[in-house]
Design a protein around this motif. Structure first.
Motif: not given
Length: 312
Positions: A9-19, A128-134
Motif C-alpha cells: 500500500d505504502m509503495r503504491s503510486t502517488w495519487q494526485g488531488k483528483a485521486g 506521527s506514525i499514521p501521518e507518516i504512513n498516509s
C-alpha cells in the motif's frame, strides 16, 4: 515509536488531488504529450525496482529516524529526500517557496544558510506514525542523485579545501590527520584544514569510521540516506538532467508557474574531468575498495564504472 513497514500500500503510486496517479494524470493531460521524458522516468523507476529486488533479500522496517531527510510539502502533496551535494540547497529553497504560503516568491531571494535551518522545513520524521504512513502512500515522492564519485569529490572540495568550513576541519579534519598522516605537524593536528583527498579516502575505508558513528550526510551513500528500496520514489531526478527533471516535478504537482527552479550558474562545479584528477593518486587497490563502498548507488541509479578508475 512503533516501526512501520513499507507495505505494498505504502509503495503504491502517488495519487494526485483528483485521486489519479501521476502517470494517469500525465497521459490524460493536454499539457503532457507522450514525451521522451516520461519514458526516461519510467525506465529509471523500473531499473531501481529491478536492482532492489536483486540485491535486497530482506526488507527491513523503516524507523522514524530514517525519515529525517524527507522534506514535506503538505500543500502540494510532495515528499523530497534531500541529498547533500545534489542541488539540495536550491531544492530546499524551492520547497520553502512551495510551503511558505506566499512568504517567499523567488527561491534565489532566500540566503543559502537559511535554506538549511531545520525549523524552516518540516521533515517526515516529525509526524506521527499514521501521518507518516498516509503521506508515504499518497504524496509524490522524489529524490535527486548524482554520479557517486563526482558527488564525493564535490563534498571533499567543499568541506576540506575551503577556509571557512572550520567546523568540518575541527570535527573531521583533525581526526583524519591524526589517524591517516604519518608524523603530522602540531598545526595540522590542531586545525585540520589541510586534509588531502587520499587521507579522506583512507578515512572512509577505515573500519573504525562507521563503527564509531554513521557517515556524515555529505558523504553518506544515497541508498542509506533515502532508502530507495523501501520507499517507492515516483521520480528519480539526476544532477546531470537537473533543469528538465526539476521542471517535470513542478509541473506534476501543479506548482504555480511563477515558481522556477534556479538555473545553475556555478563555474566552480565539480566535473567528471576534475574528479578523474583527484583519483590519479589513489592506488587501484583503494579505488576498488572505494568503488565497492559506493557500489549500490552506482547500480541503483544506473551510473557506469568511471573510465578513469584502474580496477578492471
Amino acid at each position: 515509536l512503533t516501526p512501520f513497514s513499507a507495505s505494498e500500500d505504502m509503495r503504491s503510486t502517488w495519487q494526485g488531488k483528483a485521486g489519479r496517479s501521476p502517470l494517469q494524470a500525465l497521459y490524460e493531460s493536454d499539457q503532457f504529450e507522450q514525451s521522451s521524458l516520461q519514458a526516461v522516468h519510467q525506465q529509471r523507476r523500473e531499473l531501481l525496482s529491478n536492482v532492489c529486488s536483486r540485491y535486497t533479500r530482506k526488507r527491513r522496517l523503516l524507523q522514524p529516524d530514517d525519515l529525517r531527510h524527507l522534506v514535506v510539502d503538505d500543500t502540494h502533496g510532495l515528499l523530497y529526500c534531500y541529498v547533500p551535494k545534489v542541488a539540495c540547497t536550491n531544492w530546499k529553497r524551492v520547497m520553502m517557496v512551495l510551503t511558505g504560503q506566499g512568504k517567499y516568491q523567488d527561491p534565489l531571494d532566500i540566503p543559502a544558510h537559511e535554506a538549511h535551518v531545520p525549523s524552516n522545513l518540516r521533515t517526515l520524521s516529525e509526524y506521527s506514525i499514521p501521518e507518516i504512513n498516509s503521506r508515504l502512500r499518497s504524496y509524490l515522492k522524489f529524490v535527486f542523485v548524482r554520479e557517486p564519485f563526482e558527488r564525493l569529490v564535490s563534498a571533499y572540495r567543499n568541506k576540506f579545501t575551503l577556509s571557512y568550513n572550520t567546523a568540518f576541519h575541527k570535527r573531521y579534519g583533525t581526526k583524519i590527520i591524526r589517524r591517516h598522516r604519518q608524523e603530522p605537524s602540531d598545526r595540522a593536528l590542531e586545525r585540520g584544514d589541510d586534509v588531502r583527498f587520499e587521507e579522506f579516502v583512507y578515512y572512509l575505508l577505515d573500519p573504525r569510521t562507521q563503527q564509531e558513528e554513521p557517515f556524515n550526510e555529505h558523504w553518506e551513500r544515497v541508498h542509506s540516506l533515502c532508502h530507495p528500496c523501501i520507499i517507492h520514489y515516483d521520480v528519480v531526478g539526476k544532477y546531470e538532467t537537473l533543469a528538465e527533471d526539476a521542471n517535470y516535478i513542478l509541473q506534476l504537482v501543479g506548482a504555480d508557474t511563477s515558481v522556477k527552479f534556479p538555473a545553475s550558474s556555478k563555474t566552480t562545479r565539480t566535473t567528471d574531468d576534475m574528479t578523474a584528477q583527484f583519483f590519479q593518486d589513489i592506488s587501484p587497490f583503494y579505488q576498488r575498495r572505494l568503488f565497492n563502498l559506493y557500489k549500490m548507488d552506482y547500480l541503483l541509479f544506473n551510473y557506469s564504472i568511471p573510465s578513469y578508475l584502474r580496477i578492471r
